[in-house]
Design an enzyme around this catalytic site. Sequence first.
Site, PDB file in Angstrom:
ATOM      1  N   CYS A 111      26.491   6.046  10.142  1.00 44.98           N
ATOM      2  CA  CYS A 111      25.957   7.392   9.873  1.00 44.98           C
ATOM      3  C   CYS A 111      26.482   8.445  10.844  1.00 44.98           C
ATOM      4  O   CYS A 111      26.168   9.626  10.705  1.00 44.98           O
ATOM      5  CB  CYS A 111      24.439   7.391   9.957  1.00 44.98           C
ATOM      6  SG  CYS A 111      23.686   6.228   8.851  1.00 44.98           S
TER       7      CYS A 111
ATOM      8  N   HIS B  54      19.167  12.419  13.108  1.00 42.29           N
ATOM      9  CA  HIS B  54      19.568  11.619  11.944  1.00 42.29           C
ATOM     10  C   HIS B  54      18.285  10.996  11.404  1.00 42.29           C
ATOM     11  O   HIS B  54      17.519  10.386  12.165  1.00 42.29           O
ATOM     12  CB  HIS B  54      20.559  10.527  12.375  1.00 42.29           C
ATOM     13  CG  HIS B  54      20.693   9.436  11.360  1.00 42.29           C
ATOM     14  ND1 HIS B  54      21.058   9.687  10.053  1.00 42.29           N
ATOM     15  CD2 HIS B  54      20.474   8.093  11.428  1.00 42.29           C
ATOM     16  CE1 HIS B  54      21.081   8.546   9.371  1.00 42.29           C
ATOM     17  NE2 HIS B  54      20.724   7.571  10.181  1.00 42.29           N
TER      18      HIS B  54
ATOM     19  N   ASP C  60       0.864  -1.173   0.000  1.00 45.44           N
ATOM     20  CA  ASP C  60       0.000   0.000   0.000  1.00 45.44           C
ATOM     21  C   ASP C  60       0.913   1.239   0.000  1.00 45.44           C
ATOM     22  O   ASP C  60       1.777   1.364   0.875  1.00 45.44           O
ATOM     23  CB  ASP C  60      -0.853  -0.042   1.290  1.00 45.44           C
ATOM     24  CG  ASP C  60      -1.749   1.178   1.435  1.00 45.44           C
ATOM     25  OD1 ASP C  60      -1.577   2.159   0.690  1.00 45.44           O
ATOM     26  OD2 ASP C  60      -2.620   1.142   2.335  1.00 45.44           O
TER      27      ASP C  60
ATOM     28  N   GLU D  47      30.449   5.725   4.728  1.00 43.63           N
ATOM     29  CA  GLU D  47      30.499   4.278   4.896  1.00 43.63           C
ATOM     30  C   GLU D  47      30.317   3.617   3.522  1.00 43.63           C
ATOM     31  O   GLU D  47      30.017   2.443   3.432  1.00 43.63           O
ATOM     32  CB  GLU D  47      29.441   3.812   5.889  1.00 43.63           C
ATOM     33  CG  GLU D  47      28.038   4.262   5.577  1.00 43.63           C
ATOM     34  CD  GLU D  47      27.032   3.730   6.581  1.00 43.63           C
ATOM     35  OE1 GLU D  47      26.912   2.509   6.694  1.00 43.63           O
ATOM     36  OE2 GLU D  47      26.379   4.555   7.252  1.00 43.63           O
TER      37      GLU D  47
ATOM     38  N   SER E 125      17.208  -2.138  15.022  1.00 46.28           N
ATOM     39  CA  SER E 125      17.956  -0.893  14.800  1.00 46.28           C
ATOM     40  C   SER E 125      17.135   0.322  15.232  1.00 46.28           C
ATOM     41  O   SER E 125      17.680   1.284  15.777  1.00 46.28           O
ATOM     42  CB  SER E 125      18.394  -0.762  13.335  1.00 46.28           C
ATOM     43  OG  SER E 125      17.305  -0.459  12.486  1.00 46.28           O
TER      44      SER E 125
ATOM     45  N   LYS F 270       9.429   9.146  15.647  1.00 45.57           N
ATOM     46  CA  LYS F 270       9.441   8.169  16.747  1.00 45.57           C
ATOM     47  C   LYS F 270      10.330   8.684  17.886  1.00 45.57           C
ATOM     48  O   LYS F 270       9.993   8.559  19.058  1.00 45.57           O
ATOM     49  CB  LYS F 270       9.999   6.823  16.265  1.00 45.57           C
ATOM     50  CG  LYS F 270       9.050   5.982  15.428  1.00 45.57           C
ATOM     51  CD  LYS F 270       9.826   4.758  14.922  1.00 45.57           C
ATOM     52  CE  LYS F 270       9.090   3.940  13.897  1.00 45.57           C
ATOM     53  NZ  LYS F 270       8.178   2.962  14.461  1.00 45.57           N
TER      54      LYS F 270
ATOM     55  N   ASN G 260      17.674   8.226   2.674  1.00 48.13           N
ATOM     56  CA  ASN G 260      18.757   8.192   3.658  1.00 48.13           C
ATOM     57  C   ASN G 260      20.079   8.574   3.001  1.00 48.13           C
ATOM     58  O   ASN G 260      20.431   8.046   1.953  1.00 48.13           O
ATOM     59  CB  ASN G 260      18.869   6.776   4.257  1.00 48.13           C
ATOM     60  CG  ASN G 260      19.710   6.745   5.532  1.00 48.13           C
ATOM     61  OD1 ASN G 260      20.314   7.760   5.917  1.00 48.13           O
ATOM     62  ND2 ASN G 260      19.746   5.595   6.191  1.00 48.13           N
TER      63      ASN G 260
ATOM     64  N   SER H 188      24.806   3.245  13.219  1.00 51.74           N
ATOM     65  CA  SER H 188      24.643   1.866  13.664  1.00 51.74           C
ATOM     66  C   SER H 188      25.980   1.286  14.070  1.00 51.74           C
ATOM     67  O   SER H 188      27.039   1.750  13.662  1.00 51.74           O
ATOM     68  CB  SER H 188      24.023   1.035  12.545  1.00 51.74           C
ATOM     69  OG  SER H 188      22.663   1.375  12.419  1.00 51.74           O
TER      70      SER H 188
ATOM     71  N   THR I 123      14.043   2.797   2.143  1.00 46.65           N
ATOM     72  CA  THR I 123      14.829   3.795   2.890  1.00 46.65           C
ATOM     73  C   THR I 123      16.167   4.115   2.213  1.00 46.65           C
ATOM     74  O   THR I 123      17.024   4.745   2.815  1.00 46.65           O
ATOM     75  CB  THR I 123      15.091   3.336   4.347  1.00 46.65           C
ATOM     76  OG1 THR I 123      15.996   2.234   4.339  1.00 46.65           O
ATOM     77  CG2 THR I 123      13.823   2.927   5.050  1.00 46.65           C
TER      78      THR I 123
HETATM   79  P1  HMG Z   1       8.954  -3.046   7.545  1.00 48.81           P
HETATM   80  O1  HMG Z   1       9.042  -4.166   8.504  1.00 48.81           O
HETATM   81  O2  HMG Z   1       8.704  -3.396   6.122  1.00 48.81           O
HETATM   82  O3  HMG Z   1       7.837  -2.026   7.942  1.00 48.81           O
HETATM   83  O4  HMG Z   1      10.291  -2.192   7.589  1.00 48.81           O
HETATM   84  P2  HMG Z   1       6.714  -2.126   9.065  1.00 48.81           P
HETATM   85  O5  HMG Z   1       5.826  -3.279   8.783  1.00 48.81           O
HETATM   86  O6  HMG Z   1       7.305  -2.010  10.438  1.00 48.81           O
HETATM   87  O7  HMG Z   1       5.917  -0.795   8.718  1.00 48.81           O
HETATM   88  C1  HMG Z   1       6.548   0.431   8.858  1.00 48.81           C
HETATM   89  C2  HMG Z   1       5.549   1.420   9.402  1.00 48.81           C
HETATM   90  O8  HMG Z   1       4.520   1.624   8.412  1.00 48.81           O
HETATM   91  C3  HMG Z   1       4.798   0.942  10.654  1.00 48.81           C
HETATM   92  O9  HMG Z   1       4.624   2.069  11.474  1.00 48.81           O
HETATM   93  C4  HMG Z   1       3.457   0.491  10.120  1.00 48.81           C
HETATM   94  O10 HMG Z   1       2.411   0.547  11.075  1.00 48.81           O
HETATM   95  C5  HMG Z   1       3.243   1.495   9.015  1.00 48.81           C
HETATM   96  P3  HMG Z   1       5.333   2.160  12.928  1.00 48.81           P
HETATM   97  O11 HMG Z   1       4.781   1.040  13.726  1.00 48.81           O
HETATM   98  O12 HMG Z   1       6.808   1.974  12.700  1.00 48.81           O
HETATM   99  O13 HMG Z   1       4.986   3.523  13.429  1.00 48.81           O
HETATM  100  N1  HMG Z   1       2.302   1.077   7.965  1.00 48.81           N
HETATM  101  C6  HMG Z   1       1.390   1.898   7.418  1.00 48.81           C
HETATM  102  N2  HMG Z   1       1.103   3.194   7.641  1.00 48.81           N
HETATM  103  C7  HMG Z   1       0.110   3.762   6.894  1.00 48.81           C
HETATM  104  N3  HMG Z   1      -0.598   3.085   5.953  1.00 48.81           N
HETATM  105  C8  HMG Z   1      -0.342   1.781   5.706  1.00 48.81           C
HETATM  106  C9  HMG Z   1       0.694   1.145   6.457  1.00 48.81           C
HETATM  107  N4  HMG Z   1       1.204  -0.120   6.465  1.00 48.81           N
HETATM  108  C10 HMG Z   1       2.191  -0.127   7.394  1.00 48.81           C
HETATM  109  N5  HMG Z   1      -1.056   1.123   4.774  1.00 48.81           N
HETATM  110  C11 HMG Z   1      12.053  -0.923   8.624  1.00 48.81           C
HETATM  111  C12 HMG Z   1      10.554  -1.017   8.340  1.00 48.81           C
HETATM  112  C13 HMG Z   1      12.374   0.454   9.157  1.00 48.81           C
HETATM  113  C14 HMG Z   1      12.427  -1.982   9.667  1.00 48.81           C
HETATM  114  C15 HMG Z   1      12.828  -1.181   7.299  1.00 48.81           C
HETATM  115  O14 HMG Z   1      12.532  -0.205   6.356  1.00 48.81           O
HETATM  116  C16 HMG Z   1      14.336  -1.225   7.485  1.00 48.81           C
HETATM  117  O15 HMG Z   1      14.916  -2.241   7.852  1.00 48.81           O
HETATM  118  N6  HMG Z   1      15.029  -0.069   7.205  1.00 48.81           N
HETATM  119  C17 HMG Z   1      16.480   0.032   7.319  1.00 48.81           C
HETATM  120  C18 HMG Z   1      16.957   0.149   8.757  1.00 48.81           C
HETATM  121  C19 HMG Z   1      16.741   1.533   9.330  1.00 48.81           C
HETATM  122  O16 HMG Z   1      16.570   2.507   8.634  1.00 48.81           O
HETATM  123  N7  HMG Z   1      16.810   1.644  10.688  1.00 48.81           N
HETATM  124  C20 HMG Z   1      16.651   2.905  11.349  1.00 48.81           C
HETATM  125  C21 HMG Z   1      17.454   2.989  12.646  1.00 48.81           C
HETATM  126  S1  HMG Z   1      19.165   2.562  12.389  1.00 48.81           S
HETATM  127  C22 HMG Z   1      19.863   3.988  11.673  1.00 48.81           C
HETATM  128  O17 HMG Z   1      19.264   5.020  11.643  1.00 48.81           O
HETATM  129  C23 HMG Z   1      21.221   3.841  11.062  1.00 48.81           C
HETATM  130  C24 HMG Z   1      21.243   3.719   9.551  1.00 48.81           C
HETATM  131  O18 HMG Z   1      20.997   4.991   8.978  1.00 48.81           O
HETATM  132  C25 HMG Z   1      22.567   3.143   9.077  1.00 48.81           C
HETATM  133  C26 HMG Z   1      23.866   3.749   9.565  1.00 48.81           C
HETATM  134  O19 HMG Z   1      24.019   4.165  10.699  1.00 48.81           O
HETATM  135  O20 HMG Z   1      24.794   3.713   8.757  1.00 48.81           O
HETATM  136  C27 HMG Z   1      20.161   2.802   9.027  1.00 48.81           C
END
Ligand code: HMG
Length: 386
Positions: A110, A232, A29, A78, A200, A241, A274, A306, A151
């Site tokens: 990051c 970030h 969606d 990175e 994460s 969040k 990102n 991370s 992302t």
């Molecule tokens: P996912 O499991 O596909 O998503 O991946 P989900 O099922 O958790 O859904 C995401 C959100 O969308 C949820 O909201 C759902 O409810 C909502 P939340 O509970 O989080 O508030 N949702 C909807 N909303 C409206 N209408 C809809 C609908 N359906 C669902 N129809 C995940 C999400 C972030 C885990 C994934 O994208 C991922 O693995 N991303 C990469 C990791 C990341 O960015 N982590 C962030 C923290 S770590 C960091 O910042 C460091 C980094 O930048 C790297 C570095 O340091 O180098 C990543």
Amino acid sequence: MKIGIDEMRFATTPYYLSMTDLAHARGEDPNKYLIGIGQEKQAVVPPTQDIVTLGAQAAAKLPADKLKRVRTIIVATESGVDNSKASAMYIKHLLKLDDNIRVIELKEACYAATAGLQFAKGMVTLEPQTYVLVIAADIARYGLNTPGEVTQGAGAVAMLVAANPHVMTIEPGAVSYSQDLMDFWRPLYATEAMVDGKYSTNVYIDFFQHTYQRYLQQTGLSLEDFTALIFHLPFTKMGKKALESLLGDRDDQVAKRLRDQLKAEQVDCRSVGNLYTGSLYLGLMSLIQHGSVAAGDRIGLFSYGSGAEGEFYTGILQPDFHDHVEQLDGPLNARQQVTVAEYEDMFNQQLGMKPEDIEFDLTKDHSRFLLAGQRDHQRQYVDRDN
Ligand code: HMG
């Protein structure tokens, strides 16, 4: 002596993908991506761009007279292009800067750009007449059809650090926090990140809470003392969040102001994705352009990388900060939209770890600096202006 960010410029790739198109292609969606993740567009990286070209593109926009006074270049990334040679070396060459310059690359996911700024502050303290160029350049790459795909993003933020800076002084008292964790990483043999996604996001919040609360204890400041808190942004919902973990049910003027300022930070990040090291600093540029900020305001910045490392620090906006930060609406609107098929094609064309000689087609990418290919295991860069 006041030291901090004197100028800020940004560069991203010439192409973007609509997150609505990606959602349709992945059977999701669109609101999951647009609202749940909070991303609208994502930078798409052609094979002719890497962190060297992006970093050079951003830094070349800085005032020439100030670039001439740079004595150190720090590239935080990175997405390095060599295990030995610093990308800062290529960038210095492309920018035709003096050879009497120190160049170095920094890494801690990051977080590294924030370390770069703090190191630069120390260098300027020792030599107040010099400028340090800090470039945060990255390509966030997770893999087709993975939860992290939405992302992805790419770009570079170039910042000059100087005494009596025009944009923002960096205040003393930063709180850093690090722990050996596996929330996100990329082994040497991989071109895509590995991630424990949900974990994460939890670590991120824990590190924010820890560094922020400790900062308040150390300084005696409180939430009311911040005009804005910025984060970030691996995806814009992450900032929400983090902020909500602090505000909870609060609905007073302070909470409303901080929520509005976060929205301003999110504007440009929402349409690039990102940037890893650069995300917090693209967020600062976005806040300055779209937020309600004035000279003398205190901004709280949460940097997260991370692995994991977090830092909370603060800065004070300077009298003419607005005039020294690039306005991004024009460059972002000038990008060309690509289809999901075109994006996937570019994704697969990346030089990555290929060892063979390659020549890329340079006719489609009109950027100034280009990666032309690889010859005898050496990357070939081109400056269109020369
Ligand atoms: P996912 O499991 O596909 O998503 O991946 P989900 O099922 O958790 O859904 C995401 C959100 O969308 C949820 O909201 C759902 O409810 C909502 P939340 O509970 O989080 O508030 N949702 C909807 N909303 C409206 N209408 C809809 C609908 N359906 C669902 N129809 C995940 C999400 C972030 C885990 C994934 O994208 C991922 O693995 N991303 C990469 C990791 C990341 O960015 N982590 C962030 C923290 S770590 C960091 O910042 C460091 C980094 O930048 C790297 C570095 O340091 O180098 C990543």
